[in-house]
Design a protein around this motif. Structure first.
Motif, short mmCIF file in Angstrom:
data_model
loop_
_atom_site.label_atom_id
_atom_site.label_comp_id
_atom_site.label_asym_id
_atom_site.label_seq_id
_atom_site.Cartn_x
_atom_site.Cartn_y
_atom_site.Cartn_z
N ILE A 62 0.65 -1.21 0.34
CA ILE A 62 -0.22 -0.18 0.52
C ILE A 62 0.97 1.08 -0.19
O ILE A 62 1.84 0.82 0.33
N LYS A 63 0.14 2.08 -0.17
CA LYS A 63 1.24 3.39 -0.52
C LYS A 63 1.80 4.06 0.61
O LYS A 63 1.33 4.43 2.09
N SER A 64 2.83 4.06 0.85
CA SER A 64 4.63 4.41 1.72
C SER A 64 4.30 6.30 1.96
O SER A 64 5.17 6.75 2.47
N SER A 65 3.92 6.73 0.65
CA SER A 65 4.64 8.16 0.41
C SER A 65 3.30 8.72 -0.37
O SER A 65 2.46 8.42 -0.81
N ASP A 71 -5.93 17.72 8.87
CA ASP A 71 -5.58 18.22 9.75
C ASP A 71 -6.32 19.14 10.14
O ASP A 71 -6.17 21.01 10.16
N GLU A 72 -7.44 19.09 10.96
CA GLU A 72 -8.12 19.76 11.60
C GLU A 72 -7.83 21.34 12.78
O GLU A 72 -8.44 22.17 12.37
N GLU A 73 -7.08 21.00 13.02
CA GLU A 73 -6.76 21.66 14.09
C GLU A 73 -5.17 22.94 13.40
O GLU A 73 -5.64 24.01 12.69
N LYS A 74 -4.65 22.35 12.11
CA LYS A 74 -3.98 23.77 11.25
C LYS A 74 -5.02 23.84 9.59
O LYS A 74 -4.26 24.94 9.89
N GLY A 75 -5.82 23.00 9.80
CA GLY A 75 -6.83 23.15 9.22
C GLY A 75 -6.13 23.27 7.44
O GLY A 75 -6.06 24.44 6.51
N PHE A 76 -4.76 22.49 7.48
CA PHE A 76 -4.79 22.44 5.62
C PHE A 76 -3.97 20.78 5.80
O PHE A 76 -4.45 20.39 7.20
N GLN A 77 -4.09 20.24 4.35
CA GLN A 77 -3.91 18.95 4.27
C GLN A 77 -2.20 18.80 4.76
O GLN A 77 -1.22 20.10 3.94
N ARG A 78 -2.32 17.75 5.79
CA ARG A 78 -0.13 17.48 6.07
C ARG A 78 -0.11 16.59 5.08
O ARG A 78 -0.73 15.65 5.19
N GLU A 79 1.55 16.42 4.40
CA GLU A 79 1.74 15.00 3.51
C GLU A 79 2.20 14.02 4.75
O GLU A 79 3.00 14.32 5.81
N LEU A 80 2.08 12.90 4.44
CA LEU A 80 2.78 11.32 5.15
C LEU A 80 3.55 11.02 4.53
O LEU A 80 3.21 10.81 3.48
N LYS A 81 4.36 10.10 4.77
CA LYS A 81 5.50 9.68 4.68
C LYS A 81 5.81 8.73 5.58
O LYS A 81 6.26 8.78 6.25
N TYR A 82 5.87 7.42 5.08
CA TYR A 82 6.25 6.58 5.85
C TYR A 82 8.78 6.19 5.64
O TYR A 82 9.02 5.41 4.86
N CYS A 83 9.27 6.38 6.46
CA CYS A 83 10.75 6.56 6.85
C CYS A 83 11.15 6.17 7.98
O CYS A 83 10.19 6.46 9.35
N GLU A 84 11.98 4.58 8.19
CA GLU A 84 12.41 4.08 9.48
C GLU A 84 13.01 5.04 9.94
O GLU A 84 13.41 4.45 11.47
N ASN A 85 13.76 5.99 9.46
CA ASN A 85 15.15 6.87 10.09
C ASN A 85 14.17 8.14 10.74
O ASN A 85 15.13 9.20 11.09
N HIS A 127 -3.32 6.46 7.97
CA HIS A 127 -3.34 6.77 6.33
C HIS A 127 -5.03 6.57 5.30
O HIS A 127 -6.15 6.35 5.84
N PRO A 128 -5.00 6.95 4.48
CA PRO A 128 -6.16 7.80 4.04
C PRO A 128 -6.99 6.15 3.42
O PRO A 128 -8.06 5.78 3.31
N ASP A 129 -7.00 4.91 3.18
CA ASP A 129 -7.00 3.82 3.26
C ASP A 129 -7.56 2.47 4.32
O ASP A 129 -7.72 1.66 3.85
N LYS A 130 -7.03 3.41 5.62
CA LYS A 130 -7.94 2.52 6.63
C LYS A 130 -9.26 2.58 6.64
O LYS A 130 -10.22 2.94 6.23
N ASP A 131 -9.48 1.16 6.59
CA ASP A 131 -11.05 0.53 7.42
C ASP A 131 -11.52 0.90 5.39
O ASP A 131 -12.96 0.47 5.40
#
Length: 280
Positions: A62-65, A71-85, A127-131
């Motif tokens: 599944i997509k990892s980047s 983000d409801e508090e910040k009011g904008f879309q936040r980019e997600l990425k899975y990086c082990e480091n 993650h947008p694919d959750k559920d």
């Protein structure tokens, strides 16, 4: 000078009342409330995720980047990425090099160690694919649902065991249709208990539905030859003289409409008439 000294001597002395302090052995207990430990927002534990659906491929990524979370508090879309480091899955919080990692399900499942909280939070929270594509296995939720189902089952079986034969026939007619006429009382009781165990929630709903018994009453009246349903299924009529009893509203099931009509003033009179003929 002598007069001043005499006046000073003549001035009355003013006594100042002193507070009386008594010794006591009583102790005042001061209760200091200890602050309750705050429950952590994120529970550190092993987590397992499963792909939804019946298919369990050997390998499924599944997509990892290039994924985003609003983000409801910040009011904008936040980019997600899975990086082990990295210590976060939010790109705007990452520091230094970003070594991207893949998210792969094996045979339809993905086990994530308790130490990999970054991946866990990405999969469980953002993650947008959750559920939709996958879900998190939650033993507590499953146990709670199973407990609710078992309680429904116990209640349904108890009600079924104590149910009178007329109501049992009405409920099983919903499940089996006209086949219920061929059952003996023992067979009817057996099938009633099996139905209550198989679908306890529906069974309990039917026991409190007045229309179930009224529909059964209408069907028995037709089977006994007291009334009949016209060929176009638009009217119920007396079999003895073909006089119309009631008209079935458009797009309604005939026996459901008859059950509702039995609750009206006119319908109650007809119900009483039919009931006398059935019991005569």
């Amino acid at each position: 000078m002598a007069k001043k000294k005499a006046a000073a001597k003549a001035a009355p002395e003013v006594e100042v009342a002193q507070p009386e302090i008594k010794a006591t052995n009583e102790m005042v207990e001061v209760v200091i409330e200890k602050p309750q430990p705050k429950k952590p927002d994120w529970e550190i534990k092993h987590r397992t995720y499963f792909l939804k659906g019946s298919k369990k491929p050997i390998s499924r990524s599944i997509k990892s980047s290039n994924i985003y979370w609003f983000d409801e508090e910040k009011g904008f879309q936040r980019e997600l990425k899975y990086c082990e480091n990295q210590q976060t899955c939010f790109v705007d919080e990452m520091k230094g090099d970003q070594r991207m990692s893949h998210i792969v399900f094996r045979n339809g499942a993905l086990f994530v160690d308790r130490k990999d909280t970054v991946l866990q939070k990405l999969l469980s929270l953002y993650h947008p694919d959750k559920d939709t594509l996958y879900y998190e296995h939650k033993a507590e939720v499953i146990a709670e649902n199973q407990l609710d189902w078992l309680e429904f089952e116990v209640e349904a079986l108890t009600v079924a065991r104590e149910m009178d034969i007329d109501l049992a026939e009405a409920i099983m007619r919903v499940e089996m249709g006209s086949k219920v006429n061929d059952l003996s009382s023992k067979e009817l009781k057996r099938d009633l208990l099996l139905f209550a165990r198989k679908n306890p929630k529906l069974f309990l709903e039917l026991t409190t539905d007045d229309n179930v018994q009224l529909r059964n009453f209408g069907i028995k009246a037709v089977e006994a030859g007291i009334i009949k349903l016209s060929n176009d299924q638009r009217h119920f009529i007396w079999r003895s003289n073909d006089r119309k009893i009631m008209t079935v509203p458009f797009d309604e099931h005939p026996y459901s409409a008859l059950a509702a009509w039995f609750k009206t003033d006119e319908g109650m009179e007809v119900y009483s008439n039919i009931n006398k003929r059935l019991n005569s």
